[in-house]
Motif scaffolding. Structure first.
Motif, PDB file in Angstrom:
ATOM      1  N   ASP A  94     -58.439  10.486 -32.469  1.00 22.71           N
ATOM      2  CA  ASP A  94     -57.998  11.879 -32.487  1.00 22.71           C
ATOM      3  C   ASP A  94     -57.161  12.204 -31.249  1.00 22.71           C
ATOM      4  O   ASP A  94     -56.067  12.764 -31.353  1.00 22.71           O
ATOM      5  CB  ASP A  94     -59.221  12.799 -32.559  1.00 22.71           C
ATOM      6  N   LEU A  95     -57.664  11.824 -30.091  1.00 26.11           N
ATOM      7  CA  LEU A  95     -56.952  12.096 -28.843  1.00 26.11           C
ATOM      8  C   LEU A  95     -55.590  11.412 -28.826  1.00 26.11           C
ATOM      9  O   LEU A  95     -54.578  12.032 -28.487  1.00 26.11           O
ATOM     10  CB  LEU A  95     -57.785  11.640 -27.649  1.00 26.11           C
ATOM     11  N   ARG A  96     -55.543  10.132 -29.211  1.00 25.89           N
ATOM     12  CA  ARG A  96     -54.272   9.392 -29.168  1.00 25.89           C
ATOM     13  C   ARG A  96     -53.265   9.968 -30.145  1.00 25.89           C
ATOM     14  O   ARG A  96     -52.088  10.105 -29.808  1.00 25.89           O
ATOM     15  CB  ARG A  96     -54.521   7.908 -29.459  1.00 25.89           C
ATOM     16  N   VAL A  97     -53.697  10.339 -31.337  1.00 29.05           N
ATOM     17  CA  VAL A  97     -52.780  10.935 -32.315  1.00 29.05           C
ATOM     18  C   VAL A  97     -52.224  12.250 -31.779  1.00 29.05           C
ATOM     19  O   VAL A  97     -51.020  12.513 -31.869  1.00 29.05           O
ATOM     20  CB  VAL A  97     -53.472  11.133 -33.684  1.00 29.05           C
ATOM     21  N   ARG A  98     -53.087  13.064 -31.177  1.00 25.56           N
ATOM     22  CA  ARG A  98     -52.608  14.340 -30.616  1.00 25.56           C
ATOM     23  C   ARG A  98     -51.618  14.104 -29.477  1.00 25.56           C
ATOM     24  O   ARG A  98     -50.638  14.832 -29.334  1.00 25.56           O
ATOM     25  CB  ARG A  98     -53.781  15.204 -30.170  1.00 25.56           C
ATOM     26  N   GLN A  99     -51.870  13.068 -28.648  1.00 25.52           N
ATOM     27  CA  GLN A  99     -50.933  12.734 -27.571  1.00 25.52           C
ATOM     28  C   GLN A  99     -49.577  12.319 -28.138  1.00 25.52           C
ATOM     29  O   GLN A  99     -48.532  12.753 -27.652  1.00 25.52           O
ATOM     30  CB  GLN A  99     -51.488  11.594 -26.709  1.00 25.52           C
ATOM     31  N   LEU A 100     -49.597  11.471 -29.162  1.00 30.23           N
ATOM     32  CA  LEU A 100     -48.346  11.011 -29.765  1.00 30.23           C
ATOM     33  C   LEU A 100     -47.582  12.172 -30.387  1.00 30.23           C
ATOM     34  O   LEU A 100     -46.361  12.275 -30.225  1.00 30.23           O
ATOM     35  CB  LEU A 100     -48.629   9.930 -30.813  1.00 30.23           C
ATOM     36  N   GLU A 101     -48.295  13.047 -31.081  1.00 31.01           N
ATOM     37  CA  GLU A 101     -47.629  14.199 -31.690  1.00 31.01           C
ATOM     38  C   GLU A 101     -47.042  15.115 -30.628  1.00 31.01           C
ATOM     39  O   GLU A 101     -45.964  15.672 -30.816  1.00 31.01           O
ATOM     40  CB  GLU A 101     -48.595  14.945 -32.603  1.00 31.01           C
ATOM     41  N   ALA A 102     -47.722  15.258 -29.504  1.00 31.53           N
ATOM     42  CA  ALA A 102     -47.201  16.081 -28.411  1.00 31.53           C
ATOM     43  C   ALA A 102     -45.919  15.469 -27.827  1.00 31.53           C
ATOM     44  O   ALA A 102     -45.079  16.189 -27.294  1.00 31.53           O
ATOM     45  CB  ALA A 102     -48.249  16.243 -27.317  1.00 31.53           C
ATOM     46  N   GLN A 103     -45.777  14.150 -27.954  1.00 32.68           N
ATOM     47  CA  GLN A 103     -44.575  13.464 -27.487  1.00 32.68           C
ATOM     48  C   GLN A 103     -43.469  13.473 -28.542  1.00 32.68           C
ATOM     49  O   GLN A 103     -42.404  12.894 -28.335  1.00 32.68           O
ATOM     50  CB  GLN A 103     -44.894  12.012 -27.123  1.00 32.68           C
ATOM     51  N   ILE A 146     -43.791  12.214 -31.665  1.00 28.54           N
ATOM     52  CA  ILE A 146     -43.937  11.092 -32.595  1.00 28.54           C
ATOM     53  C   ILE A 146     -44.749  11.592 -33.771  1.00 28.54           C
ATOM     54  O   ILE A 146     -45.873  12.057 -33.608  1.00 28.54           O
ATOM     55  CB  ILE A 146     -44.604   9.888 -31.906  1.00 28.54           C
ATOM     56  N   LYS A 147     -44.166  11.506 -34.953  1.00 27.57           N
ATOM     57  CA  LYS A 147     -44.805  12.082 -36.128  1.00 27.57           C
ATOM     58  C   LYS A 147     -44.681  11.142 -37.322  1.00 27.57           C
ATOM     59  O   LYS A 147     -43.920  10.190 -37.295  1.00 27.57           O
ATOM     60  CB  LYS A 147     -44.157  13.413 -36.467  1.00 27.57           C
ATOM     61  N   GLY A 148     -45.434  11.434 -38.357  1.00 30.39           N
ATOM     62  CA  GLY A 148     -45.349  10.691 -39.611  1.00 30.39           C
ATOM     63  C   GLY A 148     -45.708   9.223 -39.454  1.00 30.39           C
ATOM     64  O   GLY A 148     -46.517   8.853 -38.606  1.00 30.39           O
ATOM     65  N   PRO A 149     -45.090   8.371 -40.285  1.00 30.92           N
ATOM     66  CA  PRO A 149     -45.403   6.944 -40.252  1.00 30.92           C
ATOM     67  C   PRO A 149     -45.155   6.285 -38.897  1.00 30.92           C
ATOM     68  O   PRO A 149     -45.743   5.252 -38.601  1.00 30.92           O
ATOM     69  CB  PRO A 149     -44.483   6.351 -41.322  1.00 30.92           C
ATOM     70  N   ALA A 150     -44.319   6.880 -38.065  1.00 33.02           N
ATOM     71  CA  ALA A 150     -44.060   6.312 -36.738  1.00 33.02           C
ATOM     72  C   ALA A 150     -45.330   6.282 -35.886  1.00 33.02           C
ATOM     73  O   ALA A 150     -45.439   5.467 -34.966  1.00 33.02           O
ATOM     74  CB  ALA A 150     -42.964   7.098 -36.025  1.00 33.02           C
ATOM     75  N   ILE A 151     -46.278   7.132 -36.189  1.00 33.62           N
ATOM     76  CA  ILE A 151     -47.548   7.132 -35.448  1.00 33.62           C
ATOM     77  C   ILE A 151     -48.230   5.772 -35.574  1.00 33.62           C
ATOM     78  O   ILE A 151     -48.782   5.253 -34.607  1.00 33.62           O
ATOM     79  CB  ILE A 151     -48.467   8.269 -35.932  1.00 33.62           C
ATOM     80  N   ALA A 152     -48.167   5.189 -36.771  1.00 35.73           N
ATOM     81  CA  ALA A 152     -48.827   3.897 -37.001  1.00 35.73           C
ATOM     82  C   ALA A 152     -48.284   2.820 -36.066  1.00 35.73           C
ATOM     83  O   ALA A 152     -49.033   1.934 -35.649  1.00 35.73           O
ATOM     84  CB  ALA A 152     -48.660   3.472 -38.455  1.00 35.73           C
ATOM     85  N   ASP A 153     -47.015   2.897 -35.726  1.00 29.60           N
ATOM     86  CA  ASP A 153     -46.411   1.905 -34.827  1.00 29.60           C
ATOM     87  C   ASP A 153     -47.055   1.917 -33.445  1.00 29.60           C
ATOM     88  O   ASP A 153     -47.012   0.929 -32.734  1.00 29.60           O
ATOM     89  CB  ASP A 153     -44.914   2.164 -34.667  1.00 29.60           C
ATOM     90  N   HIS A 154     -47.637   3.041 -33.079  1.00 31.88           N
ATOM     91  CA  HIS A 154     -48.232   3.196 -31.750  1.00 31.88           C
ATOM     92  C   HIS A 154     -49.762   3.075 -31.764  1.00 31.88           C
ATOM     93  O   HIS A 154     -50.396   3.287 -30.735  1.00 31.88           O
ATOM     94  CB  HIS A 154     -47.850   4.557 -31.168  1.00 31.88           C
ATOM     95  N   MET A 155     -50.317   2.754 -32.920  1.00 34.63           N
ATOM     96  CA  MET A 155     -51.771   2.794 -33.062  1.00 34.63           C
ATOM     97  C   MET A 155     -52.389   1.447 -33.442  1.00 34.63           C
ATOM     98  O   MET A 155     -53.511   1.396 -33.928  1.00 34.63           O
ATOM     99  CB  MET A 155     -52.149   3.831 -34.132  1.00 34.63           C
ATOM    100  N   PHE A 156     -51.679   0.353 -33.202  1.00 36.95           N
ATOM    101  CA  PHE A 156     -52.212  -0.957 -33.583  1.00 36.95           C
ATOM    102  C   PHE A 156     -53.587  -1.212 -32.988  1.00 36.95           C
ATOM    103  O   PHE A 156     -54.451  -1.776 -33.638  1.00 36.95           O
ATOM    104  CB  PHE A 156     -51.264  -2.084 -33.162  1.00 36.95           C
TER     105      PHE A 156
END
Length: 132
Positions: A12-21, A23-33
């Protein structure tokens, strides 16, 4: 149960951080390996009621789980249709999968992981070719 909540909170925290930067949609998966194994552990061990509770408590977890489910379904559909760009690749043996999983969980700074006394050095911001 505590471990499941910790993993869900971290996702949850990492997704919120990415969205704040931005980064949205399928691109989130690229940062969540590094979180894929944790998500799979939750899927393997949590009841439906627990998954519903985690999704309510941690919207970033819910977003990531939904995204990964959609990507998995798309991947499976491409495999079945024969249109997957990597459909001819063999399945990795389990020992290799485990090695890769441990790499995903490793600290992002390999030098610090190998040598705790290593101190990062700031590199110059100008290139060697920009000298006048």
């Amino acid at each position: 149960m505590q471990e499941i909540r910790q993993v869900a909170a971290a996702i949850d925290l990492r997704v919120r951080q990415l969205e704040a930067q931005g980064i949205k949609g399928p691109a989130i998966a690229d940062h969540m390996f590094g979180y894929m194994a944790g998500l799979q552990r939750i899927y393997d061990t949590a009841s439906d009621e627990t998954l519903i509770d985690l999704s309510r408590r941690y919207p970033g977890f819910h977003h990531y789980a939904t995204l990964m489910e959609a990507l998995s379904e798309k991947n499976q559909a491409m495999m079945e249709a024969g249109t997957h760009p990597h459909g001819d690749l063999p399945v990795l043996p389990e020992p290799i999968k485990l090695s890769l999983e441990s790499c995903w969980r490793a600290p992002p700074n390999w030098n610090a992981a190998i040598n705790p006394r290593w101190i990062p050095v700031a590199l110059p911001t100008t290139s060697m070719n920009s000298r006048g």
